[in-house]
Design a protein around this motif. Structure first.
Motif, short mmCIF file in Angstrom:
data_model
loop_
_atom_site.label_atom_id
_atom_site.label_comp_id
_atom_site.label_asym_id
_atom_site.label_seq_id
_atom_site.Cartn_x
_atom_site.Cartn_y
_atom_site.Cartn_z
N ASP A 98 9.58 5.25 8.73
CA ASP A 98 8.22 4.99 8.12
C ASP A 98 7.38 4.49 9.00
OD1 ASP A 98 7.55 4.08 4.82
OD2 ASP A 98 6.30 3.29 6.48
N LEU B 144 6.29 0.68 8.15
CA LEU B 144 7.11 -0.36 7.79
C LEU B 144 8.31 -0.36 8.76
CD1 LEU B 144 7.78 0.18 3.91
CD2 LEU B 144 6.37 -1.55 5.00
N VAL C 277 13.10 5.43 6.00
CA VAL C 277 13.24 5.73 4.29
C VAL C 277 14.62 6.73 4.00
CG1 VAL C 277 10.63 5.42 3.79
CG2 VAL C 277 11.60 7.80 4.46
N GLU D 194 10.94 6.84 -1.13
CA GLU D 194 9.55 7.25 -1.16
C GLU D 194 9.00 7.31 0.17
OE1 GLU D 194 5.61 6.62 -3.77
OE2 GLU D 194 6.90 5.02 -3.43
N PRO E 121 10.31 -2.91 0.56
CA PRO E 121 9.58 -3.06 -0.42
C PRO E 121 10.12 -2.80 -1.53
CG PRO E 121 8.79 -1.38 1.14
CD PRO E 121 10.00 -1.95 1.68
N LEU F 153 10.66 -0.59 -5.10
CA LEU F 153 10.63 0.89 -5.40
C LEU F 153 11.05 1.23 -6.75
CD1 LEU F 153 9.63 3.31 -4.19
CD2 LEU F 153 12.08 3.99 -3.41
N HIS G 153 5.12 -3.85 -12.35
CA HIS G 153 4.53 -2.82 -11.51
C HIS G 153 5.39 -1.90 -11.39
CE1 HIS G 153 1.99 -1.35 -7.85
NE2 HIS G 153 3.18 -0.82 -7.97
N GLU G 154 6.65 -2.16 -11.05
CA GLU G 154 7.63 -1.09 -11.02
C GLU G 154 8.07 -0.23 -12.38
OE1 GLU G 154 7.94 -0.15 -7.86
OE2 GLU G 154 7.11 -2.25 -7.09
N GLU H 93 -0.18 4.55 -7.69
CA GLU H 93 -0.19 3.13 -7.60
C GLU H 93 -1.50 2.25 -8.21
OE1 GLU H 93 2.17 1.87 -6.37
OE2 GLU H 93 3.14 3.50 -5.06
N PHE I 68 -0.08 4.24 1.00
CA PHE I 68 0.14 2.92 0.37
C PHE I 68 -0.65 1.79 0.81
CE2 PHE I 68 3.95 5.54 0.60
CZ PHE I 68 4.15 5.94 -0.95
N1 ARG Z 1 5.66 2.73 -4.52
C1 ARG Z 1 6.34 1.60 -4.03
C2 ARG Z 1 5.60 0.56 -4.80
O1 ARG Z 1 4.55 0.33 -4.98
C3 ARG Z 1 5.74 1.07 -2.57
C4 ARG Z 1 6.71 2.21 -1.57
C5 ARG Z 1 6.19 1.97 -0.23
N2 ARG Z 1 6.73 2.97 0.62
C6 ARG Z 1 6.55 3.28 1.89
N3 ARG Z 1 7.11 4.23 2.41
N4 ARG Z 1 5.61 2.62 2.49
O2 ARG Z 1 6.09 -0.20 -5.84
#
Ligand code: ARG
Ligand code: ZN
Length: 480
Positions: free
Chosen positions: A148, A151, A155, A175, A313, A315, A335-336, A358, A404
């Motif tokens: 990533d 990060l 992934v 993701e 993070p 997911l 959020h999730e 998001e 993101f």
């Molecule tokens: N969709 C995830 C969340 O907000 C964040 C994933 C971040 N992924 C990444 N590869 N930077 O809840």
């Protein structure tokens, strides 16, 4: 026909690598021009996926013989169709070495380029619209690696090594395009599919995956095979698979599905996590009720979380959010959970549109706070201040590192707030519910949302959204 076959065979035989040409295939004179399958055409990830390919179902048989390592073997059967003539199939696959490919049960020529991350398969005849085929891929070895850029992690398939008294574990964190590190897939959210997963693990381990558990039986190796069925299509990155030593906690079903259908509730906690880790998850039922009130029925048959120990993070893996111990708080869970509607049920037409995931999931944090009796004013002010401190941009992303960023989450949420400020809350609720119910069958874009906003709420609401979507500057604070 004939031309396509010639091209196909040239592609496969002309390449160095592990091409396997079964003797039953006719040999044809080679052509000089190679053909490449056309990718989906994503603006951020131009190489992902195959244009015209529609995977309906992935049927997985996975064997995790040594949990906590990157070793994986298995077989996947893809049920595929096409929206245009496809002379070859081109799947995204960085993962373990391919041992065998079959097309409707017959050995098929293939080429696996693990560096490019493409598995090209030659059908006996081109795949045509409305034709269906079953493509079987057997593989074994080390999963692929996909770093990533933002990060400190790769992934895709995660390995949590055994350490001290802790046993090894594995889970998916894919993701945007990590599923291709362990499965051959059309790895783009515009092609969601259903999944059936049979996961075999050694004695003492538990497997969990997206969807409803159908069985848990003794496996020949002394371990167990767990079967899960995800009967509603989901994007490939949203597939959850977990292997570890877990306790499953079942809770009362929540009647927020389509037509008031019960949503089965289960959460998975690794043995040995701090007792307080569980506290946030007690709210899951109430979160589902509040969000289903704003967004419409929960779109799947089951929901819960699988808790993981690494600092990664969270997911929104479908029906089973992946929640690190360190993010086990109600706000992240809200959020999730919201992403189950926005991202998992409604899918993106292009990764540049990820604010549509998001922004809505972040906005759900405000809706939850208000359902708890807060005004939410502090949260909105906090968002606006944070957006002001960070670089801003129009909502549609242009680079991978924007996917993101603060704009996707915070400016995205503020854009929805700006729409809300032009109407009353009853109209805003109908608007959110209509967006989900009317636009879930096709991948979505910002242009869809703008059109829908005008149709549903009128020109003023559309203008507010357009300003927030398109202005290079941060627009003024939304006010009623
Ligand atoms: N969709 C995830 C969340 O907000 C964040 C994933 C971040 N992924 C990444 N590869 N930077 O809840
Ligand atoms: Zn999110």
């Amino acid at each position: 026909w004939r031309l396509s076959s010639l091209l196909v065979l040239t592609l496969l035989t002309g390449a160095q690598g592990q091409a396997v040409i079964p003797t039953v295939l006719p040999t044809l004179p080679p052509l000089s021009a190679p053909v490449a399958a056309e990718p989906v055409g994503d603006s951020i990830f131009p190489a992902l996926g195959q244009a015209g390919l529609d995977v309906l179902n992935y049927d997985l048989d996975l064997f995790v013989d040594r949990p906590g390592t990157s070793e994986l073997r298995g077989t996947v059967v893809l049920t595929v169709t096409a929206t245009k003539l496809l002379p070859v199939l081109s799947l995204d696959f960085l993962g373990p070495q391919v041992l065998e490919v079959r097309w409707n049960g017959l050995a098929a020529p293939y080429r696996h380029d693990q560096t490019l991350g493409k598995l090209t398969v030659a059908p006996p005849q081109p795949l045509l619209p409305d034709m269906r085929a079953r493509v079987t891929v057997r593989f074994a070895g080390q999963v692929g690696v996909r770093p990533d850029p933002d990060l400190p992690l790769n992934v895709g398939w995660q390995a949590v090594p055994a350490l001290g008294g802790r046993v090894g574990a594995n889970f998916t964190l894919s993701e945007p395009d990590g599923t291709r590190t362990f499965l051959p897939v059309n790895d783009h959210p515009s092609d969601p599919a259903t999944f059936t997963a049979r996961i075999t693990v050694p004695a003492g381990y538990t497997a969990a995956a997206s969807g409803v558990q159908r069985s848990d039986v003794a496996a020949p190796n002394g371990g167990r095979t767990f079967t899960f069925e995800q009967a509603q299509p989901i994007p490939t990155y949203a597939l959850a698979i977990h292997v570890g030593r877990f306790g499953r906690v079942d809770s009362a079903a929540v009647p927020v599905g389509e037509g008031g259908a019960d949503v089965i509730r289960r959460d998975y906690f690794p043995v040995g996590v701090p007792a307080g880790t569980r506290d946030a998850y007690v709210s899951t039922g109430e979160i589902l009720r509040v969000l289903a009130d704003w967004f419409g029925p929960y779109p799947f048959s089951t929901y819960g979380s699988a808790i993981v120990t690494p600092r990664v993070p969270a997911l929104e893996t479908a029906t089973l959010s992946t929640m690190p111990v360190t993010s086990s708080n109600v706000r992240v869970l809200v959020h999730e959970t919201a992403h189950q509607w926005f991202g998992d049920r409604m899918t993106l037409a292009d990764w540049s549109e990820v604010w549509l995931n998001e922004g809505f999931a972040t906005y759900a944090e405000l809706l939850w706070a208000q359902a708890q009796g807060e005004t939410g004013d502090d949260m909105v002010r906090g968002w606006y201040a944070r957006a002001g401190r960070n670089q801003t941009r129009p909502l549609v992303a242009t680079t991978e590192s924007e996917l993101f960023d603060t704009t996707a989450y915070i400016r995205g949420a503020l854009a929805l707030h700006a729409v809300r400020m032009t109407v009353d809350d009853a109209a805003f609720k109908a608007y959110l519910r209509g967006w989900v119910s009317e636009f879930s069958s096709q991948p979505v874009t910002t242009a869809d949302l703008l059109t829908y906003t005008r149709t549903r709420l009128g020109a003023k609401a559309e203008a507010a959204l357009r300003l927030w979507a398109e202005s290079p500057e941060l627009p003024p604070m939304p006010q009623r």
